[in-house]
Design a protein around this motif. Structure first.
Motif, PDB file in Angstrom:
ATOM      1  N   ALA A 127     -23.978  35.770  41.576  1.00  0.00           N
ATOM      2  CA  ALA A 127     -24.701  36.956  41.120  1.00  0.00           C
ATOM      3  C   ALA A 127     -26.162  36.598  40.904  1.00  0.00           C
ATOM      4  O   ALA A 127     -26.493  35.450  40.612  1.00  0.00           O
ATOM      5  N   THR A 128     -27.023  37.601  41.050  1.00  0.00           N
ATOM      6  CA  THR A 128     -28.463  37.369  40.886  1.00  0.00           C
ATOM      7  C   THR A 128     -28.960  38.061  39.623  1.00  0.00           C
ATOM      8  O   THR A 128     -28.238  38.824  38.990  1.00  0.00           O
ATOM      9  N   TYR A 129     -30.219  37.810  39.297  1.00  0.00           N
ATOM     10  CA  TYR A 129     -30.814  38.457  38.120  1.00  0.00           C
ATOM     11  C   TYR A 129     -30.745  39.977  38.223  1.00  0.00           C
ATOM     12  O   TYR A 129     -30.553  40.670  37.226  1.00  0.00           O
ATOM     13  N   TRP A 130     -30.981  40.474  39.445  1.00  0.00           N
ATOM     14  CA  TRP A 130     -30.984  41.931  39.586  1.00  0.00           C
ATOM     15  C   TRP A 130     -29.570  42.476  39.400  1.00  0.00           C
ATOM     16  O   TRP A 130     -29.387  43.567  38.871  1.00  0.00           O
ATOM     17  N   ASP A 131     -28.595  41.708  39.846  1.00  0.00           N
ATOM     18  CA  ASP A 131     -27.202  42.099  39.562  1.00  0.00           C
ATOM     19  C   ASP A 131     -26.993  42.140  38.044  1.00  0.00           C
ATOM     20  O   ASP A 131     -26.363  43.055  37.521  1.00  0.00           O
ATOM     21  N   GLY A 132     -27.543  41.136  37.362  1.00  0.00           N
ATOM     22  CA  GLY A 132     -27.387  41.052  35.906  1.00  0.00           C
ATOM     23  C   GLY A 132     -27.954  42.284  35.222  1.00  0.00           C
ATOM     24  O   GLY A 132     -27.317  42.877  34.340  1.00  0.00           O
ATOM     25  N   ALA A 133     -29.162  42.682  35.642  1.00  0.00           N
ATOM     26  CA  ALA A 133     -29.791  43.871  35.041  1.00  0.00           C
ATOM     27  C   ALA A 133     -28.931  45.106  35.297  1.00  0.00           C
ATOM     28  O   ALA A 133     -28.709  45.922  34.393  1.00  0.00           O
ATOM     29  N   LYS A 167     -24.873  49.218  33.674  1.00  0.00           N
ATOM     30  CA  LYS A 167     -23.565  49.825  33.942  1.00  0.00           C
ATOM     31  C   LYS A 167     -22.667  49.748  32.707  1.00  0.00           C
ATOM     32  O   LYS A 167     -21.950  50.691  32.386  1.00  0.00           O
ATOM     33  N   TYR A 168     -22.724  48.613  32.040  1.00  0.00           N
ATOM     34  CA  TYR A 168     -21.921  48.441  30.828  1.00  0.00           C
ATOM     35  C   TYR A 168     -22.368  49.436  29.749  1.00  0.00           C
ATOM     36  O   TYR A 168     -21.548  50.074  29.095  1.00  0.00           O
ATOM     37  N   LEU A 169     -23.686  49.585  29.616  1.00  0.00           N
ATOM     38  CA  LEU A 169     -24.193  50.526  28.608  1.00  0.00           C
ATOM     39  C   LEU A 169     -23.846  51.967  28.973  1.00  0.00           C
ATOM     40  O   LEU A 169     -23.566  52.784  28.095  1.00  0.00           O
ATOM     41  N   LEU A 170     -23.854  52.255  30.263  1.00  0.00           N
ATOM     42  CA  LEU A 170     -23.430  53.594  30.707  1.00  0.00           C
ATOM     43  C   LEU A 170     -21.990  53.840  30.277  1.00  0.00           C
ATOM     44  O   LEU A 170     -21.653  54.893  29.746  1.00  0.00           O
ATOM     45  N   ASP A 171     -21.183  52.826  30.506  1.00  0.00           N
ATOM     46  CA  ASP A 171     -19.778  52.917  30.151  1.00  0.00           C
ATOM     47  C   ASP A 171     -19.592  53.127  28.643  1.00  0.00           C
ATOM     48  O   ASP A 171     -18.771  53.918  28.205  1.00  0.00           O
ATOM     49  N   GLU A 172     -20.413  52.428  27.880  1.00  0.00           N
ATOM     50  CA  GLU A 172     -20.344  52.522  26.416  1.00  0.00           C
ATOM     51  C   GLU A 172     -20.819  53.879  25.893  1.00  0.00           C
ATOM     52  O   GLU A 172     -20.511  54.276  24.788  1.00  0.00           O
ATOM     53  N   ASN A 173     -21.661  54.536  26.719  1.00  0.00           N
ATOM     54  CA  ASN A 173     -22.261  55.799  26.285  1.00  0.00           C
ATOM     55  C   ASN A 173     -21.731  56.999  27.069  1.00  0.00           C
ATOM     56  O   ASN A 173     -22.464  57.973  27.291  1.00  0.00           O
ATOM     57  N   GLY A 174     -20.516  56.919  27.489  1.00  0.00           N
ATOM     58  CA  GLY A 174     -19.896  58.041  28.194  1.00  0.00           C
ATOM     59  C   GLY A 174     -20.579  58.390  29.499  1.00  0.00           C
ATOM     60  O   GLY A 174     -20.604  59.560  29.905  1.00  0.00           O
ATOM     61  N   GLY A 175     -21.202  57.395  30.139  1.00  0.00           N
ATOM     62  CA  GLY A 175     -21.819  57.608  31.449  1.00  0.00           C
ATOM     63  C   GLY A 175     -23.193  58.263  31.392  1.00  0.00           C
ATOM     64  O   GLY A 175     -23.750  58.628  32.433  1.00  0.00           O
ATOM     65  N   ASP A 176     -23.753  58.388  30.201  1.00  0.00           N
ATOM     66  CA  ASP A 176     -25.049  59.073  30.100  1.00  0.00           C
ATOM     67  C   ASP A 176     -26.024  58.272  29.232  1.00  0.00           C
ATOM     68  O   ASP A 176     -25.779  58.049  28.044  1.00  0.00           O
ATOM     69  N   PRO A 216     -34.998  50.948  19.316  1.00  0.00           N
ATOM     70  CA  PRO A 216     -34.330  51.196  20.605  1.00  0.00           C
ATOM     71  C   PRO A 216     -32.810  51.213  20.426  1.00  0.00           C
ATOM     72  O   PRO A 216     -32.283  50.558  19.522  1.00  0.00           O
ATOM     73  N   ASP A 217     -32.155  51.967  21.298  1.00  0.00           N
ATOM     74  CA  ASP A 217     -30.689  52.052  21.193  1.00  0.00           C
ATOM     75  C   ASP A 217     -30.048  50.720  21.563  1.00  0.00           C
ATOM     76  O   ASP A 217     -28.980  50.378  21.041  1.00  0.00           O
ATOM     77  N   GLN A 251     -25.362  45.784  19.862  1.00  0.00           N
ATOM     78  CA  GLN A 251     -26.214  46.553  20.782  1.00  0.00           C
ATOM     79  C   GLN A 251     -27.260  45.651  21.436  1.00  0.00           C
ATOM     80  O   GLN A 251     -28.208  46.110  22.042  1.00  0.00           O
ATOM     81  N   PHE A 252     -27.066  44.388  21.268  1.00  0.00           N
ATOM     82  CA  PHE A 252     -28.016  43.386  21.757  1.00  0.00           C
ATOM     83  C   PHE A 252     -27.302  42.560  22.842  1.00  0.00           C
ATOM     84  O   PHE A 252     -26.292  41.913  22.564  1.00  0.00           O
ATOM     85  N   ILE A 253     -27.830  42.622  24.078  1.00  0.00           N
ATOM     86  CA  ILE A 253     -27.169  41.936  25.202  1.00  0.00           C
ATOM     87  C   ILE A 253     -28.135  40.957  25.861  1.00  0.00           C
ATOM     88  O   ILE A 253     -29.251  41.337  26.214  1.00  0.00           O
ATOM     89  N   GLY A 254     -27.692  39.750  26.038  1.00  0.00           N
ATOM     90  CA  GLY A 254     -28.520  38.759  26.719  1.00  0.00           C
ATOM     91  C   GLY A 254     -28.031  38.524  28.143  1.00  0.00           C
ATOM     92  O   GLY A 254     -26.861  38.752  28.449  1.00  0.00           O
TER      93      GLY A 254
END
Lengths: 328, 427
Positions: free
Chosen positions: B140-146, B151-160, B218-219, B246-249
């Motif tokens: 995986a690359t950095y851009w994949d990481g971003a 995507k994970y945050l979308l999932d956590e926030n009901g896709g929005d 920030p959220d 809410q903090f992701i590295g």
């Protein structure tokens, strides 16, 4: 009160606190330069080494453990005891005094009378040696330092300012502690240099070491004393910075934060180090707050040097430095 | 006399040098300097894996492995020196563990014809094998990481994520700036506000950035840090009472080293990862039997099972499997760097192949090709459990937005190809 003004006040207060931490590092440089004219490149590494030693002693780590295991095939993993913080600090000071004595005995006494650049070069070598020694003695892993200092937001200030302005200021308890410790440290240093025999001897050497020698003051003793005090200041700085990030080898880079403070405050003045630290701390934080967002941020490192250079243009000897006048 | 001395010197050199048929894997490590705490576990894992292969299997395909370790101190100039000093030893693949060194080595390895594998770091657009035939950066690359983080945050926030504010706290360097383009594109696509907060090297002082986070609330905060920057950022987040969940590295901000100094306060902090954590794998039994129990563990032998030790194992495993694939393709055990490149280019990691290696489920499945040197672009989210002192796997491997990443990779790599007059491979 407008929000921006409240934020600016909060940033200023935090800048002052950060400045105290910079000043703690700068103090070590000033002490050695004042007494011996040496710009001690190793001061940052001394802070690292002192902090490593403190944690190692507290955790009951066996010095050179990895080396001993590798050479003798043993499987040593610490003494199996823990040492209370205060006792560990005292023992670390003993190590730093031994280090000061060794530096003087092995390096400095052979270089008396040499050009300042030679002495400076010697401290570069010393810095790299000390870093390697620290690595071999205590290992390169990141160590958690807990000497019982409070950390995190000060709730009293937060609540008080919230009740007053509707916005609670963030002030870190560790920064408040550092400020108190720095104030006590400076007071003790000033009292030591003014009211003790050794302190007066130290000042005499700082003023004119030839004259000091002629009245029977031992240069060796004064240098050991100075390096020991600088070692103690390094330990204090190491504790404060190590509590923020854990004790790790990048701790030696805190010296970079002291350079603009020295340029601004002067290399020979203890009050200069404190005032310089405060000006740099507030200046860089306010600049980042006001101008950072317009230029993409990350301005603090370079702006600190710009600020120091501006002061240098008007006072080349620094804010509190001794003015050098050479008569022809 | 002079002739005798020359003969002796030559004889000594030949005796000290590696046997010609050995497989040489340089390890550009950093066991000293400000980043040593991270460099050591990786280097230990890398060395232990190869030592295990030598002891258990007699190497790879009957050829013993010669691992040459060279200390870079995470310094780009020293990294280049290490490359120049070791490339003549028959080096099969370089893994420099530094984005700065990677950027310097890309033109060199391309000219010298030696593959370089940058495991989840380096230049993202090097995943385009057409432009960078000698560089690999899977899985995986950095851009994949971003993309995975969003995507994970979308999932956590009901896709929005519309109307949300996401801060990026990043190391103010080429490495730290890597995700900005992707996150900017994603912020436009999903309607969130991106707040960029650079931190100057080394990152020991971050008060300004975290005061701004406290003000702007920030959220979520995403971090692209390394070394002391990570520890200070996590401590500052604890200080301002930012919710740790809410903090992701990124994966370089997600080792034990990063969270331990903050103690209990770091509980709940999340980080991406592209490989498994812990030591519950069959391979660990072999490491114990063939390496550690014989007193041959690399370093102090105290890093086993940590995130970065596992990453070193994973990097070595990929290099070894690349070599094995190269031997298979070319029908010889004594492979050259060019053959190694072919092996890396046709490498396929499946659930079965990882299980056979004693690493079942250790990393995402992926297959490389002439065009794709970046792998499948999948990463999982881990969460720190402070009371137990370990990372827990929170999600399965999440697939990055391949459409977006492919477009960005294409744009960036083609611009590089044009700038450097590179003839496209795979035609």
């Amino acid at each position: 009160m407008p929000d921006q003004l409240l934020f600016a006040i909060e940033v200023t207060l935090n800048g002052l606190m950060a400045g105290v931490l910079y000043a703690l590092v700068a103090l070590g440089f000033v002490l050695i330069f004042k007494a011996s004219g040496i710009f001690n490149y190793a001061q940052g590494v001394m802070a690292l080494f002192a902090a490593l030693t403190l944690v190692g002693i507290m955790d009951g780590q066996v010095p050179f453990e990895h080396l001993i295991n590798a050479v003798f095939g043993t499987d040593i993993h610490g003494f199996g005891w823990e040492v209370p913080a205060l006792l560990a600090i005292l023992l670390t000071m003993v190590v730093m005094i031994a280090f000061a004595w060794a530096v003087n005995w092995i390096v400095l006494r052979h270089l008396v009378g040499q050009e300042p650049i030679i002495l400076f070069m010697a401290t570069i070598g010393l810095a790299y040696f000390l870093e390697g020694l620290g690595d071999m003695m205590w290992g390169a892993d990141i160590k958690t330092l807990d000497v019982g200092l409070p950390q995190g937001i000060n709730t009293t200030i937060d609540e008080a300012t919230f009740n007053m302005f509707g916005y609670g200021f963030f002030i870190d308890n560790l920064d408040i502690t550092a400020t108190i410790i720095a104030a006590v440290l400076v007071a003790v240093l000033v009292a030591f240099s003014q009211y003790t025999k050794q302190g007066r001897a130290l000042r005499a050497v700082a003023d004119d070491h030839q004259a000091a020698l002629s009245v029977g003051i031992s240069l060796n003793f004064i240098w050991v004393l100075t390096w020991s005090i600088a070692g103690f200041v390094a330990l204090v700085a190491g504790i404060m910075w190590g509590a923020k990030s854990g004790v790790q080898f990048s701790l030696s880079l805190i010296a970079l934060k002291a350079l603009p403070v020295l340029m601004l405050g002067g290399f020979t003045s203890i009050p200069g180090a404190i005032v310089g630290g405060l000006i740099i701390g507030v200046g860089e934080k306010l600049f980042e707050f006001l101008v950072g967002p317009l230029v993409g941020g990350a301005t603090e490192n370079w702006f600190a040097y710009v600020l120091a250079l501006i002061f240098l243009v008007f006072r080349p000897q620094g804010l509190f430095g001794e003015r050098i006048i050479e008569r022809v | 006399m002079k002739k005798t001395l020359t003969t002796l010197a030559l004889g000594a050199t030949l005796a000290a040098g590696p046997a010609l048929a050995e497989l040489t894997f340089p390890s550009l490590s950093y066991r000293t300097g400000p980043y040593a705490a991270n460099g050591i576990p990786f280097a230990d894992g890398y060395a232990d894996y190869f030592a295990m292969l030598n002891e258990r299997d007699g190497g790879i395909g009957g050829e013993r492995i010669n691992m040459i370790e060279c200390e870079t101190g995470y310094n780009t100039e020293k990294g280049v020196e290490c490359y120049e000093a070791t490339k003549g030893e028959g080096a099969l693949v370089y893994q420099p563990l530094s984005t700065g060194i990677t950027y310097q080595l890309i033109p060199r390895v391309s000219a010298d014809g030696i593959p370089m594998h940058t495991l989840g770091y380096g230049r993202t657009s090097a995943s385009n094998g057409e432009v960078f035939p000698w560089v690999f950066n899977y899985p995986a690359t950095y851009w994949d990481g971003a993309s995975v983080a969003i995507k994970y945050l979308l999932d956590e926030n009901g896709g929005d994520l519309s109307g949300k504010k996401i801060a990026l706290v990043y190391h103010n360097s080429a490495y730290g700036k890597e995700p900005i383009r992707t996150l900017t594109e994603l912020s436009e696509e999903h309607g969130f506000e991106l707040l960029e907060l650079p931190v100057d090297h080394p990152g020991q002082e971050q008060k300004s950035q975290w005061l701004q986070i406290r003000r702007e609330r920030p959220d979520n905060v995403i971090m692209w840090g390394w070394g002391v920057m990570n520890q200070v950022a996590i401590q500052e987040a604890v200080n301002i009472r930012y919710p740790m969940d809410q903090f992701i590295g990124i994966w370089w901000s997600g080792s034990e080293n990063d969270v331990r100094p903050a103690g209990e306060g770091a509980d709940g902090y999340k980080a991406l990862n592209f490989h498994a954590v812990g030591s519950d794998f069959e391979l660990y039994d072999d490491l114990e039997e063939y390496v550690w129990s014989k007193g041959n563990a690399a370093g102090a032998g105290d890093q086993h099972g940590t995130v970065l030790y596992n990453r070193g194992l994973y990097a070595a495993m990929i290099a070894a499997e690349g070599a094995r694939k190269a031997q298979e393709i070319h029908g010889t055990s004594a492979i050259t760097p060019a053959m190694m490149r072919d092996g890396l280019e046709q490498l396929e990691m499946t659930e079965e192949s990882m299980a056979e290696l004693g690493l079942a489920g250790f990393g995402p499945t992926f297959s490389a090709s002439c065009e794709n040197h970046g792998g499948s672009g999948r990463a999982a989210i881990n969460q720190w459990n402070a009371s137990e002192g370990k990372w827990e796997v929170l999600t399965d491997y999440i697939q990055s937005d391949q459409e977006l990443i492919a477009r960005l990779v294409q744009e960036d790599s083609m611009a590089y190809a044009e700038e450097n007059n590179i003839e496209l491979a795979c035609q």
